[in-house]
Scaffold this motif. Structure first.
Motif, PDB file in Angstrom:
ATOM      1  N   ARG A 199       0.778  -1.188   0.105  1.00  0.00           N
ATOM      2  CA  ARG A 199       0.031  -0.103   0.171  1.00  0.00           C
ATOM      3  C   ARG A 199       0.956   1.242   0.045  1.00  0.00           C
ATOM      4  N   PRO A 200       0.308   2.410  -0.689  1.00  0.00           N
ATOM      5  CA  PRO A 200       1.512   3.571  -0.748  1.00  0.00           C
ATOM      6  C   PRO A 200       1.184   4.286   0.472  1.00  0.00           C
ATOM      7  N   ASP A 201       2.515   4.844   0.936  1.00  0.00           N
ATOM      8  CA  ASP A 201       2.442   5.907   1.979  1.00  0.00           C
ATOM      9  C   ASP A 201       1.551   7.180   1.481  1.00  0.00           C
ATOM     10  N   HIS A 202       0.902   8.030   2.157  1.00  0.00           N
ATOM     11  CA  HIS A 202       0.301   9.369   1.781  1.00  0.00           C
ATOM     12  C   HIS A 202       0.793  10.091   2.697  1.00  0.00           C
ATOM     13  N   MET A 203       1.534  11.148   2.302  1.00  0.00           N
ATOM     14  CA  MET A 203       2.269  12.312   3.240  1.00  0.00           C
ATOM     15  C   MET A 203       2.127  13.437   3.054  1.00  0.00           C
ATOM     16  N   ILE A 204       2.030  14.384   4.087  1.00  0.00           N
ATOM     17  CA  ILE A 204       2.051  15.800   3.808  1.00  0.00           C
ATOM     18  C   ILE A 204       3.620  16.227   4.534  1.00  0.00           C
ATOM     19  N   VAL A 205       4.199  16.992   3.706  1.00  0.00           N
ATOM     20  CA  VAL A 205       5.675  17.338   3.997  1.00  0.00           C
ATOM     21  C   VAL A 205       5.781  18.874   4.070  1.00  0.00           C
ATOM     22  N   ARG A 206       6.488  19.252   5.200  1.00  0.00           N
ATOM     23  CA  ARG A 206       6.702  20.622   5.292  1.00  0.00           C
ATOM     24  C   ARG A 206       8.375  20.624   5.176  1.00  0.00           C
ATOM     25  N   TYR A 207       9.006  21.220   4.300  1.00  0.00           N
ATOM     26  CA  TYR A 207      10.193  21.140   3.914  1.00  0.00           C
ATOM     27  C   TYR A 207      11.039  22.584   3.794  1.00  0.00           C
ATOM     28  N   GLN A 208      12.230  22.490   4.119  1.00  0.00           N
ATOM     29  CA  GLN A 208      13.074  23.523   3.940  1.00  0.00           C
ATOM     30  C   GLN A 208      14.562  23.098   3.681  1.00  0.00           C
ATOM     31  N   ASP A 209      14.936  23.478   2.313  1.00  0.00           N
ATOM     32  CA  ASP A 209      16.295  23.068   2.035  1.00  0.00           C
ATOM     33  C   ASP A 209      17.445  23.383   2.709  1.00  0.00           C
ATOM     34  N   ASN A 210      17.540  24.838   3.101  1.00  0.00           N
ATOM     35  CA  ASN A 210      18.857  25.439   3.554  1.00  0.00           C
ATOM     36  C   ASN A 210      18.450  26.498   4.632  1.00  0.00           C
ATOM     37  N   VAL A 270      12.772  19.467   8.218  1.00  0.00           N
ATOM     38  CA  VAL A 270      11.478  18.360   7.391  1.00  0.00           C
ATOM     39  C   VAL A 270      10.790  18.199   8.731  1.00  0.00           C
ATOM     40  N   TYR A 271       9.552  18.269   8.460  1.00  0.00           N
ATOM     41  CA  TYR A 271       8.222  17.894   9.124  1.00  0.00           C
ATOM     42  C   TYR A 271       7.361  16.932   8.139  1.00  0.00           C
ATOM     43  N   VAL A 272       6.992  15.569   8.467  1.00  0.00           N
ATOM     44  CA  VAL A 272       6.239  14.779   7.749  1.00  0.00           C
ATOM     45  C   VAL A 272       5.011  14.064   8.589  1.00  0.00           C
ATOM     46  N   LYS A 273       3.907  14.057   8.066  1.00  0.00           N
ATOM     47  CA  LYS A 273       2.701  13.366   8.664  1.00  0.00           C
ATOM     48  C   LYS A 273       2.256  12.425   7.727  1.00  0.00           C
ATOM     49  N   TRP A 274       1.881  11.082   8.115  1.00  0.00           N
ATOM     50  CA  TRP A 274       1.478  10.048   7.096  1.00  0.00           C
ATOM     51  C   TRP A 274      -0.311  10.350   7.486  1.00  0.00           C
ATOM     52  N   LEU A 275      -0.854  10.248   6.242  1.00  0.00           N
ATOM     53  CA  LEU A 275      -2.207  10.551   6.417  1.00  0.00           C
ATOM     54  C   LEU A 275      -3.034   9.383   6.262  1.00  0.00           C
ATOM     55  N   PRO A 276      -4.445   9.482   6.790  1.00  0.00           N
ATOM     56  CA  PRO A 276      -5.212   8.262   6.978  1.00  0.00           C
ATOM     57  C   PRO A 276      -5.429   7.317   5.949  1.00  0.00           C
TER      58      PRO A 276
END
Length: 343
Positions: A160-171, A175-181
């Protein structure tokens, strides 16, 4: 005009042209006809020289002022579409990358027929693909997006695929990641901030155990149990860096960094452009034996990525959605943020 005027007012003048000197003396009492004739001839000569010099200064295809080759300058096409392709072919790699970005940003790419898009791709220099990845494909340092991801981990393809919301900053990397229902590992969260702890990830799993949060090593077995990738690889910039890395390997092997297959495909009713690279080997020289990027012709970044191993088995399939530039606050990457479920 300055040349002609100087001749008219001078009673004695000397003009040098190409190393030869022309001198004459004017007398008001005799030889007036000869003097007038010489003056007219000299004025005409100066006017011709001035006109020629001015024309060279403003000529856009003058060899002294343009790096465009004569072949490109004089390329003639039967129609405007072919002319556009010919002009694109004559650009430098950096100019081609910037031009490709412009056609996406102004949405003009959407109106082009398949054959013209493929003709532009055929005309694109190998180095331009790397230039596009480096400077034009990912423009924002910080953004938010959702991602569907399936991977082969320890030889097993995820059911089953993961479904995630990602908040990202490169430099610097945050990283913040939450796996969705609606995906695998629902409820899981992780947080990474290289400015406070570059070697650890803070997080919790989903389900009943989500009440327990803690640190794990960023490259430890627990952190990599669900993915082949480090949390540092999760941003879109990782795709651009992979193209750059593989391009260096292709060049070292005497091969082109241009995708070996470029095609337009239909994915769930949407026309997409696919770039596929096929390498002679996988890691460490190349990310994978075969890599494909999908572009929806409306966004600069790829909306899909897939990779296969040397046996033709899928290693991963990733789909990016809703990429939105952000300006994050300090609380975005703080575990005490009330939006998050860390304990």
């Amino acid at each position: 005009m300055g040349c002609v005027g100087s001749v008219v007012v001078a009673r004695t003048a000397s003009v040098e042209w190409g190393g030869a000197s022309l001198a004459f003396s004017m007398s008001t009492s005799r030889n007036s006809l000869v003097a007038r004739t010489l003056l007219c001839a000299l004025a005409g000569l100066c006017l011709m020289v001035s006109t020629s010099t001015f024309a060279q200064e403003i000529d856009p295809i003058s060899p002294a002022l343009s790096s465009t080759s004569a072949e490109c300058t004089h390329a003639v096409a039967a129609d405007s579409a072919s002319t556009d392709v010919d002009r694109f072919r004559c650009l430098t790699a950096g100019e081609q990358a910037a031009s490709w970005r412009t056609t996406i940003e102004d949405r003009s790419l959407l109106s082009l027929p398949d054959n013209q898009i493929l003709a532009l791709m055929d005309a694109m220099k190998p180095e331009a693909f790397v230039e596009y990845a480096r400077f034009d494909m990912i423009l924002d340092n910080a953004y938010e997006y959702t991602m569907f991801r399936r991977e082969r981990v320890f030889g097993r393809w995820s059911a089953r695929p993961d479904h995630m919301i990602v908040r990202y900053q490169d430099n610097p990397r945050k990283v913040y990641v939450k796996w969705l229902p609606d995906g695998a590992h629902a409820g899981q969260e992780i947080l990474y901030d290289e400015t406070t702890d570059p070697d650890s990830v803070y997080g919790h799993v989903g389900g009943p155990l989500r009440i327990v949060s803690g640190k794990v090593a960023i490259d430890g077995p627990f952190a990599l149990a669900q993915s082949r990738h480090s949390v540092r690889d999760i941003g879109l910039q990782f795709v651009a860096r992979t193209i750059e890395h593989d391009a260096r390997s292709f060049r070292a092997e005497g091969l082109t960094e241009k995708p070996v297959r470029i095609e337009l495909v239909n994915v769930q009713g949407t026309r997409m452009l696919a770039w596929t690279w096929i390498a002679p080997s996988g890691p460490p020289a190349h990310y994978a034996q075969r890599v494909r990027l999908l572009f929806d012709l409306q966004h600069l970044w790829p909306i899909g990525e897939a990779a296969w191993d040397a046996h033709g088995e899928l290693l991963e399939m990733i789909h990016f959605e809703d990429v939105v530039p952000r300006h994050w606050s300090e609380s975005t990457f703080d575990r005490r943020n009330p939006e998050y479920g860390f304990h």
